[in-house]
Structure formats: C-alpha cells, structure tokens
Design an enzyme around this catalytic site. Structure first.
Site, PDB file in Angstrom:
ATOM      1  N   CYS A  40      -5.136  12.813  11.989  1.00 47.25           N
ATOM      2  CA  CYS A  40      -5.883  11.567  11.897  1.00 47.25           C
ATOM      3  C   CYS A  40      -5.852  10.979  13.280  1.00 47.25           C
ATOM      4  CB  CYS A  40      -5.271  10.644  10.846  1.00 47.25           C
ATOM      5  SG  CYS A  40      -3.679  10.005  11.325  1.00 47.25           S
TER       6      CYS A  40
ATOM      7  N   ARG B 284      -0.725  15.401  11.560  1.00 48.13           N
ATOM      8  CA  ARG B 284       0.210  14.990  10.512  1.00 48.13           C
ATOM      9  C   ARG B 284       0.886  16.248   9.974  1.00 48.13           C
ATOM     10  NH1 ARG B 284      -1.020   9.206   9.952  1.00 48.13           N
ATOM     11  NH2 ARG B 284       0.661   9.174   8.467  1.00 48.13           N
TER      12      ARG B 284
ATOM     13  N   ASP C  92       4.008   0.770  12.090  1.00 47.53           N
ATOM     14  CA  ASP C  92       2.767   0.103  11.672  1.00 47.53           C
ATOM     15  C   ASP C  92       2.601  -1.289  12.286  1.00 47.53           C
ATOM     16  OD1 ASP C  92       1.558   1.572   8.900  1.00 47.53           O
ATOM     17  OD2 ASP C  92       3.579   2.071   9.505  1.00 47.53           O
TER      18      ASP C  92
ATOM     19  N   ASP D 136       5.479  20.433   7.681  1.00 48.38           N
ATOM     20  CA  ASP D 136       6.435  21.544   7.611  1.00 48.38           C
ATOM     21  C   ASP D 136       7.704  21.165   6.822  1.00 48.38           C
ATOM     22  OD1 ASP D 136       6.587  19.847   9.997  1.00 48.38           O
ATOM     23  OD2 ASP D 136       8.387  20.979  10.500  1.00 48.38           O
ATOM     24  N   LEU D 137       8.167  19.930   6.960  1.00 48.52           N
ATOM     25  CA  LEU D 137       9.389  19.523   6.242  1.00 48.52           C
ATOM     26  C   LEU D 137       9.139  19.440   4.730  1.00 48.52           C
ATOM     27  CD1 LEU D 137      10.594  16.685   8.680  1.00 48.52           C
ATOM     28  CD2 LEU D 137      11.488  19.017   8.515  1.00 48.52           C
TER      29      LEU D 137
ATOM     30  N   ARG E 143      -8.886  -0.586   4.303  1.00 49.78           N
ATOM     31  CA  ARG E 143      -7.983   0.398   3.685  1.00 49.78           C
ATOM     32  C   ARG E 143      -6.593  -0.189   3.453  1.00 49.78           C
ATOM     33  NH1 ARG E 143      -7.510   5.841   6.820  1.00 49.78           N
ATOM     34  NH2 ARG E 143      -5.902   5.959   5.236  1.00 49.78           N
TER      35      ARG E 143
ATOM     36  N   LYS F 123       0.826  -1.213   0.000  1.00 54.62           N
ATOM     37  CA  LYS F 123       0.000   0.000   0.000  1.00 54.62           C
ATOM     38  C   LYS F 123       0.858   1.261   0.000  1.00 54.62           C
ATOM     39  CE  LYS F 123      -1.931   1.635   4.024  1.00 54.62           C
ATOM     40  NZ  LYS F 123      -1.683   3.078   4.159  1.00 54.62           N
ATOM     41  N   ASN F 124       1.881   1.266   0.889  1.00 54.73           N
ATOM     42  CA  ASN F 124       2.648   2.506   1.057  1.00 54.73           C
ATOM     43  C   ASN F 124       3.622   2.777  -0.086  1.00 54.73           C
ATOM     44  OD1 ASN F 124       1.272   3.044   3.375  1.00 54.73           O
ATOM     45  ND2 ASN F 124       2.798   2.119   4.722  1.00 54.73           N
TER      46      ASN F 124
HETATM   47  C1  UD1 Z   1       4.940   6.958   8.534  1.00 54.74           C
HETATM   48  C2  UD1 Z   1       6.112   6.003   8.772  1.00 54.74           C
HETATM   49  C3  UD1 Z   1       6.187   5.038   7.619  1.00 54.74           C
HETATM   50  C4  UD1 Z   1       4.848   4.337   7.507  1.00 54.74           C
HETATM   51  C5  UD1 Z   1       3.712   5.348   7.341  1.00 54.74           C
HETATM   52  C6  UD1 Z   1       2.345   4.713   7.302  1.00 54.74           C
HETATM   53  C7  UD1 Z   1       8.253   6.438   9.811  1.00 54.74           C
HETATM   54  C8  UD1 Z   1       9.443   7.313   9.904  1.00 54.74           C
HETATM   55  N1  UD1 Z   1       7.326   6.775   8.923  1.00 54.74           N
HETATM   56  O1  UD1 Z   1       5.202   7.659   7.345  1.00 54.74           O
HETATM   57  O2  UD1 Z   1       7.236   4.092   7.804  1.00 54.74           O
HETATM   58  O3  UD1 Z   1       4.860   3.415   6.456  1.00 54.74           O
HETATM   59  O4  UD1 Z   1       3.739   6.252   8.438  1.00 54.74           O
HETATM   60  O5  UD1 Z   1       1.832   4.464   8.544  1.00 54.74           O
HETATM   61  O6  UD1 Z   1       8.154   5.453  10.525  1.00 54.74           O
HETATM   62  N2  UD1 Z   1       6.977  14.978  10.650  1.00 54.74           N
HETATM   63  C9  UD1 Z   1       7.152  16.312  10.916  1.00 54.74           C
HETATM   64  N3  UD1 Z   1       7.089  17.194   9.879  1.00 54.74           N
HETATM   65  C10 UD1 Z   1       6.886  16.803   8.597  1.00 54.74           C
HETATM   66  C11 UD1 Z   1       6.727  15.442   8.318  1.00 54.74           C
HETATM   67  C12 UD1 Z   1       6.772  14.549   9.378  1.00 54.74           C
HETATM   68  O7  UD1 Z   1       7.303  16.703  12.059  1.00 54.74           O
HETATM   69  O8  UD1 Z   1       6.841  17.652   7.700  1.00 54.74           O
HETATM   70  C13 UD1 Z   1       7.001  14.001  11.753  1.00 54.74           C
HETATM   71  C14 UD1 Z   1       5.654  13.293  11.917  1.00 54.74           C
HETATM   72  O9  UD1 Z   1       4.771  14.017  12.737  1.00 54.74           O
HETATM   73  C15 UD1 Z   1       6.066  11.975  12.501  1.00 54.74           C
HETATM   74  C16 UD1 Z   1       7.436  11.718  11.887  1.00 54.74           C
HETATM   75  O10 UD1 Z   1       7.910  12.967  11.437  1.00 54.74           O
HETATM   76  O11 UD1 Z   1       6.227  12.085  13.888  1.00 54.74           O
HETATM   77  C17 UD1 Z   1       7.435  10.732  10.751  1.00 54.74           C
HETATM   78  O12 UD1 Z   1       6.587  11.231   9.740  1.00 54.74           O
HETATM   79  P1  UD1 Z   1       6.557  10.622   8.292  1.00 54.74           P
HETATM   80  O13 UD1 Z   1       7.624   9.580   8.141  1.00 54.74           O
HETATM   81  O14 UD1 Z   1       6.546  11.700   7.302  1.00 54.74           O
HETATM   82  O15 UD1 Z   1       5.135   9.929   8.299  1.00 54.74           O
HETATM   83  P2  UD1 Z   1       4.508   9.111   7.152  1.00 54.74           P
HETATM   84  O16 UD1 Z   1       4.960   9.563   5.809  1.00 54.74           O
HETATM   85  O17 UD1 Z   1       3.062   9.041   7.446  1.00 54.74           O
END
Ligand code: UD1
Length: 451
Positions: free
Chosen positions: A125, A130, A313, A133-134, A405, A30-31
C-alpha cells in the site's frame, strides 16, 4: 486508486485560523472493529456488534463477509448484526480484499473454521510493502500447509495443533491471525513477543465472548486454549485511540481546548507525554482526556514504536503539529518504510521538513499557508486536515476516499468544535494558458454537501 471522478472532485474546504474548542466523543475503533468482524467467521451463528464506526473500511469488510456467504445487517447507531451460520466459501475475492490491508485477518478465521483459506496476498500500500511472512510461519507452526497459488495465500491443514510461536517482531497482524487460527486448534498455542495493542486485546475479548479461551492479551505472551466450537454473542468495540489522538492534536495545533470523552486515557499515554513535553496542558478525568494547546510551543524528538510506544498512525498528525513548533523536531518512523509520503503535501502549505529514509527533521515555521493538497492515506489525511485548520486562508484537501476509511463524521465533529470545514464538490483548477503567465485559475466551490 480513484474509483470515480467524484472522488477527484470532492474535497474538504477548510478556512483555517479558528481554535478547536469543546467536547467530542471517540468513535468505535476501526482497528478493533475490522478484525472482530473477520473473527465473526468463527461463530457459525449470529454476532451483534455495538459501537462499530461508520467508515468505509467497515463497509468493505462487510462486503467481504457477504462474499463468503454471511448475512450482514446494519442497525442505527453503529450496531452491526453478522450471521455467519451459512458461510460457504473460504475464498474472498481479490477486488474486495485488495481494498484494505486488514482484510487479510479473515485468513486465520477461515483456516480455523474450514481448515482451509484461500486469500489474495496483500501486495503493498502507500505505506510500503505489507509483509505476511510471520502470519504464514505461524500457520505452519500450527500444522497448516501454506502455499502461494495464483496470487492467493492458500493455508490448509486437516487438523491444527496448538504450538509455541515466537514472533520475530511484535506484529499486530500476525498476532491477530495466529490467535484466530489457534482458537479451534487441538491443544494450547502460546504466542511469544505478541503485539500488546489494545485492539489485539479487544479481539481476544471478542473471541472469549464467543466461547473461546484466550489469556494474556495485552502482554507479550498470549495463550490460546483451543475449543471445539464457538458461538454467537453480543459485543461492544473499544473506542478509537487514534481518532481520539487526532482530536487532541487538533486542540494542540490550533491552540484550542478539546476534551475527548469515552476513551481510556491510558491508551493515549505516549501522545499525552509528547504533547506535555511540547508545552500543552493535558488533564485526564475518568474516561476523558482534555488537551489545551498554546500558541508558542517547544519541539520534541519522537520515535514511533509498537504499543505502548508512540503510535505510527499518529505520526503524520504529530508532524503537522510540530511543523509549527519553536525549533527543530526529529521524528523517526520505525514501523513503515514509506510513512512520510505526505510530507511533500505539508510542504505545499509552507512546512519545512526534510526526510531521509525513516527520519524526518521538522523545522518549525512561523505559520502554515493555505493550499490545495491531496491526502495519500488515512492518517496523512488527518494530518493535512489539522494543518489546514491551523493555516492562514482557505485550503482544499482531496483524497477524501482515504479519510472516510478511518474518520467517522469527521467534518461534522470538527465543525461541532468550531472548525470551518465543509465537504464540497470542487471544479478542478484548469492549467494556465501560456498567454496568462503563471496565474492559475482558482478552483471554484460548486456544491457544499454539509457544513
Ligand atoms: C500496524 C501497527 C498498528 C496499527 C496498524 C494500522 C505497529 C506495530 N503496528 O499494524 O499499531 O494500528 O498498522 O495502521 O505499530 N511485518 C513483517 N512480517 C509480517 C508482519 C509484519 O515483517 O509478517 C512488519 C511490517 O512490515 C511492519 C511491522 O512488522 O514493519 C509491523 O507490522 P504489523 O504490526 O503487522 O502491521 P499492522 O498489522 O498493519
């Protein structure tokens, strides 16, 4: 959010106590599939994707692409044909975008294709807020102007220029979005402290199959050389390590013996190591992993982390398993603030878990008991299903709209391993009348859909 009353009524009915035994193949990831579908925006042509999982998140992403002007056709056996040549919008609607977090992946692709993207900001969610900013800082480094207008992120830049982007943390979402935006930028982009997840590497592989130039995927430094144009291609999605991991944990929790085929064992290293520590027997051969569980197993301390760490996950299914260990486990969730929301449901089945912030103390109990529970998210749904498979008695699990999902043909695959599980329409329990004391009327199964 519940879409229809049917969702409220449809549950898994699981009779616990049977060991899972046999072989099951891992579906497409899925991812990986969702960002790759979003990346098809870059092709301006026809993309043929194989091994796309049959899950509702894929349907939503297809609807998002269609809302932008793409044509999406489904062929049998998990093949999707996406034609983005006539795409004419960079504004996907909120009603669709809000249904899945991965929908924000279209932002980088739209920015690369149209030099503009207007995408509703992901709120939060059940796992917590979520942040993006990055992602946005990365777009800005490439020269895009970023603003928030009417709840949508607007990213625009007449020309994007390659840049050096250092991520504060190895965010999967930010790495994907910046990589997508950089594919057609002028010059070279370097993403430092990039996410190393296999799904990010698969997205890079797909971009390269479309004529892009990405290197270093799977390492902390990804280099993207911008190209003028990308084209259609045919591509096969990698297998789903998280679904594969759920089946292996299914073998562990039911003291069963399950072989998952069609999966790279290397991507399951953290889980296999953890299960071995507990006393499970793990063997790998080629592209398959076999887990043999034991009735009495040790606790373990685990912290989730970015790949190759223990995947966030698989934390809920692992906690379901550890709730039956011979002792106390400590589980730390380092990725999402609210990933323990499902624990109260496991407690209804007799689990003894105390949560404090991002830490859970899981005291193993002798047995789990049947209960009526509700899945709050995809992987928590997987956890509750595993707990019900191991529990005594017949449990009912609601919230199938979340499980669907992420888990393709879940009940069929579990049934093929010997589970007693069916999807059924269940009449909700009625509140007890005061003159009946505490006796609840038991729910009644009225319509089995599949065995
Ligand atoms: C995350 C998981 C990924 C998993 C997916 C689905 C990690 C690192 N990521 O990816 O392996 O397959 O969920 O459940 O395990 N963050 C910020 N600012 C940003 C983006 C992220 O602070 O702009 C923080 C998030 O709040 C979070 C962390 O970074 O605490 C990881 O986020 P990210 O890896 O981007 O999340 P997903 O892409 O959803």
């Amino acid at each position: 959010m519940l879409d229809t009353l049917d969702e409220l009524r449809t549950r898994f009915v699981i009779e616990g106590g049977r060991s899972l035994t046999g072989a099951v193949s891992a579906p497409g990831a899925k991812n990986a599939a969702l960002p790759i579908m979003a990346a098809s925006i870059l092709a301006a042509g026809e993309v043929v994707l194989h091994y796309v999982p049959r899950i509702t998140d894929v349907d939503v992403m297809a609807a998002i692409l269609e809302s932008l002007g793409a044509r999406v056709r489904e062929h049998s056996g998990g093949t999707l044909v996406i034609d983005t040549s006539s795409l004419d919008s960079y504004c996907p609607p909120y009603a669709l975008v809000s249904k899945l977090n991965a929908s924000f992946d279209v932002t980088g692709a739209l920015l690369a294709r149209f030099n503009r993207a207007e995408v509703p900001q992901p709120g939060g969610c059940v796992l917590g807020p979520r942040a993006v900013d990055l992602h946005l800082a990365g777009f800005q480094r490439l020269g895009a102007a970023v603003s928030l207008e009417h709840g949508s992120v607007v990213a625009a830049g007449a020309t994007l220029e390659g840049a050096d982007v250092e991520l504060g943390q190895p965010s999967v979402g930010a790495t994907k979005n910046i990589m997508l935006a950089a594919t057609r930028a002028r010059g070279t982009t370097i993403i430092r402290n990039a996410a190393k997840e296999p799904e990010v590497a698969d997205l890079a592989g797909f971009i390269n199959a479309m004529g892009g130039c990405v290197r270093g995927q799977g390492t902390p430094t990804i280099r993207i050389d911008g190209v003028r144009k990308l084209h259609g291609c045919e591509y096969t999605i990698i297998p789903d390590r998280l679904v594969a991991g759920t089946y292996l944990l299914g073998a562990a929790i039911t003291a069963g013996d399950v072989t998952v085929t069609g999966i790279d064992p290397g991507c399951l290293h953290a889980l296999c190591r953890t299960l071995k520590t507990c006393g499970c027997e793990l063997t790998t051969e080629g592209a398959s992993v076999r887990a043999r569980g034991v009735a009495s197993f040790r606790p373990v301390d685990v912290s989730t982390g970015p790949y190759p760490g223990f995947p966030t996950d698989l934390q809920p299914p692992l906690v379901a398993y550890l709730s039956l260990a011979q002792g106390t486990s400590h589980v730390e969730e380092s990725i999402f603030d609210a990933r323990f929301v499902y624990v109260s449901e496991l407690a209804r089945m007799g689990a003894d878990i105390k949560v404090s912030g991002r830490q859970a103390i899981v005291k193993g109990v002798e047995k789990l008991k049947d209960a009526v529970v509700e899945a709050p998210d995809i992987r928590a749904g997987g956890a509750l299903v595993l707990a019900a498979l191991a529990a005594q008695g017949t449990s009912e699990i609601g919230g199938l709209q979340y499980i669907d999902r992420g888990y393709e043909f879940f009940e069929e695959r579990l049934a093929s391993l010997g589970a007693s599980i069916m999807r059924a329409s269940v009449v909700a329990p009625v509140q007890p009348r005061t003159d009946m004391g505490d006796t609840m009327q038991m729910p009644k199964v009225v319509t089995p859909f599949s065995a």
